[in-house]
Design a protein around this motif. Sequence first.
Motif, PDB file in Angstrom:
ATOM      1  N   ASN A 416     -82.189  -0.333 -78.563  1.00  0.00           N
ATOM      2  CA  ASN A 416     -81.272  -1.205 -79.213  1.00  0.00           C
ATOM      3  C   ASN A 416     -80.727  -1.003 -80.331  1.00  0.00           C
ATOM      4  OD1 ASN A 416     -80.680  -2.705 -76.555  1.00  0.00           O
ATOM      5  ND2 ASN A 416     -82.582  -3.871 -76.987  1.00  0.00           N
ATOM      6  N   LYS A 485     -86.327   2.676 -70.928  1.00  0.00           N
ATOM      7  CA  LYS A 485     -84.916   2.642 -71.301  1.00  0.00           C
ATOM      8  C   LYS A 485     -84.259   1.812 -69.876  1.00  0.00           C
ATOM      9  CE  LYS A 485     -83.003   6.030 -73.125  1.00  0.00           C
ATOM     10  NZ  LYS A 485     -82.119   7.355 -73.298  1.00  0.00           N
ATOM     11  N   ARG A 489     -82.414  -1.808 -70.454  1.00  0.00           N
ATOM     12  CA  ARG A 489     -81.025  -2.245 -70.228  1.00  0.00           C
ATOM     13  C   ARG A 489     -80.988  -3.450 -69.293  1.00  0.00           C
ATOM     14  NH1 ARG A 489     -78.737   0.723 -74.340  1.00  0.00           N
ATOM     15  NH2 ARG A 489     -78.761   2.847 -73.707  1.00  0.00           N
ATOM     16  N   ASP A 542     -77.277   6.813 -69.635  1.00  0.00           N
ATOM     17  CA  ASP A 542     -76.578   5.718 -68.941  1.00  0.00           C
ATOM     18  C   ASP A 542     -75.225   5.095 -69.357  1.00  0.00           C
ATOM     19  OD1 ASP A 542     -77.260   4.435 -71.142  1.00  0.00           O
ATOM     20  OD2 ASP A 542     -79.171   3.382 -70.298  1.00  0.00           O
ATOM     21  N   LYS A 544     -74.421   3.703 -72.023  1.00  0.00           N
ATOM     22  CA  LYS A 544     -74.573   2.215 -72.763  1.00  0.00           C
ATOM     23  C   LYS A 544     -74.538   2.324 -74.122  1.00  0.00           C
ATOM     24  CE  LYS A 544     -75.617   0.089 -68.124  1.00  0.00           C
ATOM     25  NZ  LYS A 544     -76.790  -1.145 -67.417  1.00  0.00           N
TER      26      LYS A 544
END
Length: 637
Positions: A416, A485, A489, A542, A544
Amino acid sequence: MDIALGLSVPPCTPHAISVSLPTWRDNVGYEEGEKRVVDRMVSGYPRFFIHLKIKQLVEICEQKYAVGNERCMLFPTQRIAEQCRSYIQHRSQLVKAPVSARLVHLCICPEDKKNLNYRENPSSDVIISNCADLHIVLFPADAFSIAKEFWQHTGMGISSRLAERCLSLLPSDATQSKPSSPVASRFSGKGHNRHYSVNSTACKSPPPTKSQFAVAALAIDGLSNDHDVYLEERYGRNLPLSAAASAKRALRRRMAGVLIQDNATEAQDEVVAGKENLMVGPSSRGITDVSEDDVYLFPTGMAAIWNAHNYVAAIRPPAKSICFGFPYTDTLKILQKWGPGCHFFGTGLDSDVDELERVLEEEVARNPITPPILALVTEFPSNPLLRSANLPRLRALADQYDFLIIIDETIGNVVNVEVLPYADIVVSSLSKIFSGVANVMGGSLVLNPRRRHYQALKAHLDATYEDVYFDEDAIYMERNSRDFKRRIRIIDANTEAVCDFLRSRSLAAGATKPAIKEVFYPKYITTENYEHCRLKRVDPDDGKVGGYGGLFSLTFTSGEASEAFFDSLPCSKGPSLGTNFTLACPFTILAHFAELDWAAQYGVEAGLVRISVGMEDIDELLVSFEKALKAAEATVI
């Protein structure tokens, strides 16, 4: 998950790192040493609770080596044992007459199953790979609370799996020691560390349901609920050293951010990410030249912090440190008890940066010859108030006044936030979301190769670092972290939805007759500082970007509302955080019971409830939190 008072969290987990304290009254009773609570405790957070396997091994060592009323603690190397002895002597001298401790080196080998000929003070030529090495610190019984401070603050005691291995190598008659009173293993110092007992009640909780297994400790990598048994049989007491070395290499690569593709979907019995010839890429941590060689593993997150502080002190002139922001309790204790002390800036807000500048100017005016500060330690964000420090301003001051910055990224986590560019050293508790399963401890330390003091730090670590991370713990941590990970998420999304819901009914959002005063969560608290370090790059795996993490805290408009909310929240209750399942605790009661007024002056209220959100279905989570919120709102007149 409904887990009975005193049982392990997760339930039926031999090496669990939490314990069930399901009601507000249970938590207060634990702090006050209430017999109803302490006599039922069979588990606890490992730096506070002496695991039953460790306690059993301690009793054997005391029976064999103790003189008079001596007690002992166990450590994996001579250096750590010597540091414990020095701590006991130094701290005891501050409060009473100095206490002397003595050391015994014990090597337990497989052939000891047939006799009691343990090897005391063995020479290096008899130490073989399948032996277990112990360093015993013996001290007068009335110094136990001081010795336990060292165990707690440093996180460098032996792990429960190492104790289990030692016991497995001993003859059966040696392990049949008489159980001692639960009182013997309680911490006799101040605060919440006193009261863990060692009742050996068998696991009585019902097995988790199928839906609970989706987020509980035993459901990872598609394994069945006999995952623990599988790992113990596959890797346990005949652990192949190559597997342990590969596991540690994989962990270092994950924390260095150099893996091009991780092995979350690979074969269960092969540590693909730890292969020596695996191709790795530039680091994704914001400093591309970070490598796995810049990452060091430790048995706990607090051990990483304690060692980081010691490493900096070893290469720099003596000076006070800075604790910036209200930290987890042991971080502050380390800075206060090792070295010349520290300056404490307890709010961690930008106004504290202004005050820090003033202190630095005064120190330089007083002594312009040496650097005014050794190091600044901060959490990003902080625990439990989720405040984020202004890292660019702190970095500028560090460069101007030549001190180092140590950042604990446990709460934000590497998925993050990007904090390494502002740090000389980044530490993290791998026991939390990196593992997620709450059945193993671990910590990491990452050096920033772009910083001024990197070469001196690197040379010192290369010369002095001891790998004391027990091999079996590394195996568990490697397996648990393969999909960290993906789990982060899910937890990020769940937490944001829960916090948006709760804040909409809070005083901070203008609700009418609210029970919740404030939701402490990086999306709402010191937002600009957090956003500066939140990862904005799209993850190629991903698609994101970085989220706001899985932890938040609540304060309430009354004590009654706090207790009603906590007692009505249908989730696991106990210490720790970063679990794949939702876990709540009345944080200030547990961490600062003996200093509630002191904590309150920094915004850490007695009624604060800290919640670590898990991977449960979001609709079920929202129903659970609405139930608790309604119970809290029912107390509002």
